[in-house]
Design a protein around this motif. Structure first.
Motif, PDB file in Angstrom:
ATOM      1  N   ARG A   1      40.804   3.401  35.203  1.00  0.00           N
ATOM      2  CA  ARG A   1      41.965   3.571  34.325  1.00  0.00           C
ATOM      3  C   ARG A   1      42.999   4.454  35.020  1.00  0.00           C
ATOM      4  NH1 ARG A   1      41.494   2.694  28.609  1.00  0.00           N
ATOM      5  NH2 ARG A   1      39.377   2.112  27.937  1.00  0.00           N
ATOM      6  N   PRO A   2      44.252   4.041  35.048  1.00  0.00           N
ATOM      7  CA  PRO A   2      45.300   4.962  35.499  1.00  0.00           C
ATOM      8  C   PRO A   2      45.434   6.079  34.467  1.00  0.00           C
ATOM      9  CG  PRO A   2      46.281   3.016  34.519  1.00  0.00           C
ATOM     10  CD  PRO A   2      44.796   2.752  34.594  1.00  0.00           C
ATOM     11  N   VAL A   3      45.858   7.242  34.912  1.00  0.00           N
ATOM     12  CA  VAL A   3      46.009   8.395  34.019  1.00  0.00           C
ATOM     13  C   VAL A   3      47.452   8.892  34.101  1.00  0.00           C
ATOM     14  CG1 VAL A   3      45.232  10.725  33.480  1.00  0.00           C
ATOM     15  CG2 VAL A   3      43.583   9.030  34.284  1.00  0.00           C
ATOM     16  N   PHE A   4      48.081   9.029  32.925  1.00  0.00           N
ATOM     17  CA  PHE A   4      49.494   9.417  32.845  1.00  0.00           C
ATOM     18  C   PHE A   4      49.632  10.782  32.166  1.00  0.00           C
ATOM     19  CE2 PHE A   4      49.087   4.813  32.641  1.00  0.00           C
ATOM     20  CZ  PHE A   4      49.942   4.395  33.642  1.00  0.00           C
ATOM     21  N   TRP A   5      50.676  11.499  32.570  1.00  0.00           N
ATOM     22  CA  TRP A   5      50.968  12.803  31.978  1.00  0.00           C
ATOM     23  C   TRP A   5      52.356  12.765  31.367  1.00  0.00           C
ATOM     24  CZ3 TRP A   5      53.313  17.413  34.894  1.00  0.00           C
ATOM     25  CH2 TRP A   5      53.346  18.548  34.065  1.00  0.00           C
TER      26      TRP A   5
ATOM     27  N   TYR B   1      45.586  17.516  26.639  1.00  0.00           N
ATOM     28  CA  TYR B   1      46.660  18.339  27.204  1.00  0.00           C
ATOM     29  C   TYR B   1      47.881  17.502  27.609  1.00  0.00           C
ATOM     30  CZ  TYR B   1      42.254  20.822  28.023  1.00  0.00           C
ATOM     31  OH  TYR B   1      40.996  21.356  27.898  1.00  0.00           O
ATOM     32  N   GLY B   2      48.146  16.441  26.855  1.00  0.00           N
ATOM     33  CA  GLY B   2      49.272  15.578  27.192  1.00  0.00           C
ATOM     34  C   GLY B   2      48.987  14.596  28.306  1.00  0.00           C
ATOM     35  N   VAL B   3      47.710  14.486  28.724  1.00  0.00           N
ATOM     36  CA  VAL B   3      47.293  13.555  29.777  1.00  0.00           C
ATOM     37  C   VAL B   3      46.587  12.377  29.119  1.00  0.00           C
ATOM     38  CG1 VAL B   3      45.920  13.275  31.862  1.00  0.00           C
ATOM     39  CG2 VAL B   3      47.093  15.438  31.431  1.00  0.00           C
ATOM     40  N   HIS B   4      47.095  11.152  29.373  1.00  0.00           N
ATOM     41  CA  HIS B   4      46.647   9.963  28.657  1.00  0.00           C
ATOM     42  C   HIS B   4      46.043   8.921  29.613  1.00  0.00           C
ATOM     43  CE1 HIS B   4      49.225  11.147  25.149  1.00  0.00           C
ATOM     44  NE2 HIS B   4      49.938  11.689  26.124  1.00  0.00           N
ATOM     45  N   PRO B   5      44.788   8.513  29.415  1.00  0.00           N
ATOM     46  CA  PRO B   5      44.246   7.389  30.193  1.00  0.00           C
ATOM     47  C   PRO B   5      44.927   6.089  29.776  1.00  0.00           C
ATOM     48  CG  PRO B   5      42.482   8.739  29.263  1.00  0.00           C
ATOM     49  CD  PRO B   5      43.755   9.166  28.597  1.00  0.00           C
ATOM     50  N   GLY B   6      45.231   5.247  30.757  1.00  0.00           N
ATOM     51  CA  GLY B   6      45.858   3.971  30.481  1.00  0.00           C
ATOM     52  C   GLY B   6      44.844   2.875  30.260  1.00  0.00           C
ATOM     53  N   GLN B   7      45.306   1.641  30.395  1.00  0.00           N
ATOM     54  CA  GLN B   7      44.470   0.464  30.128  1.00  0.00           C
ATOM     55  C   GLN B   7      43.358   0.334  31.164  1.00  0.00           C
ATOM     56  OE1 GLN B   7      46.707  -3.162  30.225  1.00  0.00           O
ATOM     57  NE2 GLN B   7      44.971  -4.460  29.663  1.00  0.00           N
TER      58      GLN B   7
END
Length: 279
Positions: free
Chosen positions: A13-17, A90-96
């Motif tokens: 999964r990509p991880v976005f902040w 902490y505002g860090v979101h795993p993607g699809q």
């Protein structure tokens, strides 16, 4: 390639902040990976990018991202990697969730970076691949063994010439060579795309050994057979291909200076064919 070889063996999964909550502005900062039965987390966003964006606050941003990635890795390992939506921290979101086929962890990371991130140093991923790659000695040994097996299968009478020894100085210790017959002395080795400096040094050392053994043995024909990746190998980066071409040219020039032969082969069978031709 067989159907089995192309089946996905990596899940990630990509991880976005989102630095400012609620704005929708996101950076791809890392990736969560399940490969070879191991869960790992990797930060992609470079230190220099964080320094430029946040100045003195960059250290805090790095700590937040690294902590979130490690915690998300633990959550993923607990089974959450496959849920529809993994939790954010902490505002860090795993993607699809994504799936791919890869030969190494570095290949998985490179795929993720190419798809999602413009802030990643792709060359740094080669360092991880180098750690995972077989050592120079292991690669040499495997290539030599496989070439030997193919040659012996074709001409069993050549068995006696593999692994023979020759001196490098008068009265000195014997040095083991890949193949020594009344006609030719050969060394074998590999030039791995991710260990090119090591492979280049190894080739130079082996050329010197061949040169000295040829002088003392009276055998005029000596050569170096090196297994190398094909120039159109899709797993190689342009930087690796350019370096490979330069290094092969360097080895060939050095072999010419010793008046010896150098053969770069892209397969074990091609290496075996060279031995059968020269034996």
């Amino acid at each position: 390639m067989t159907a089995e070889a192309s089946e996905p063996n990596a899940h990630w999964r990509p991880v976005f902040w989102e630095p400012v909550a609620g704005t929708g502005e996101r950076l791809m900062v890392g990736v969560l990976v399940l490969w070879n039965d191991q869960f790992t987390a990797h930060r992609f966003v470079r230190d220099d990018v964080l320094d430029c964006l946040y100045g003195k606050a960059a250290k805090g941003a790095r700590t937040l991202i690294d902590t979130a990635l490690q915690n998300l890795r633990d959550i993923a390992a607990g089974g959450a990697l496959y849920v529809d939506t993994m939790p954010a921290l902490y505002g860090v979101h795993p993607g699809q969730l994504r799936q791919t086929h890869a030969e190494s962890l570095a290949e998985v990371l490179r795929t993720a970076a190419l798809l999602y991130s413009s802030l990643t140093n792709l060359d740094k991923l080669d360092e991880l691949e180098e750690v995972d790659a077989p050592s120079q000695e292991e690669g040499n040994r495997r290539f030599t063994t496989e070439v030997r097996d193919r040659v012996i299968a074709a001409r069993p009478q050549l068995t006696q010439y593999f692994g023979r020894t020759a001196p490098l100085i008068d009265g000195g210790e014997l040095t083991k060579f890949g193949f020594v017959s009344p006609r030719v002395i050969l060394h074998f080795g590999v030039l791995s795309a991710v260990r090119q400096p090591t492979g280049l040094r190894d080739a130079r050392a082996r050329l010197w050994e061949l040169f000295r053994a040829r002088e003392l043995s009276g055998i005029n024909l000596a050569g170096l057979i090196f297994g190398t990746p094909s120039a159109d190998d899709p797993t190689l980066s342009p930087r690796q291909i350019d370096a490979m071409r330069r290094n092969l040219s360097e080895i060939e020039r050095e072999a010419d200076s010793y008046e010896m032969r150098f053969f770069a082969v892209a397969s074990v069978q091609a290496g075996a064919d060279r031995v059968l031709e020269l034996a």
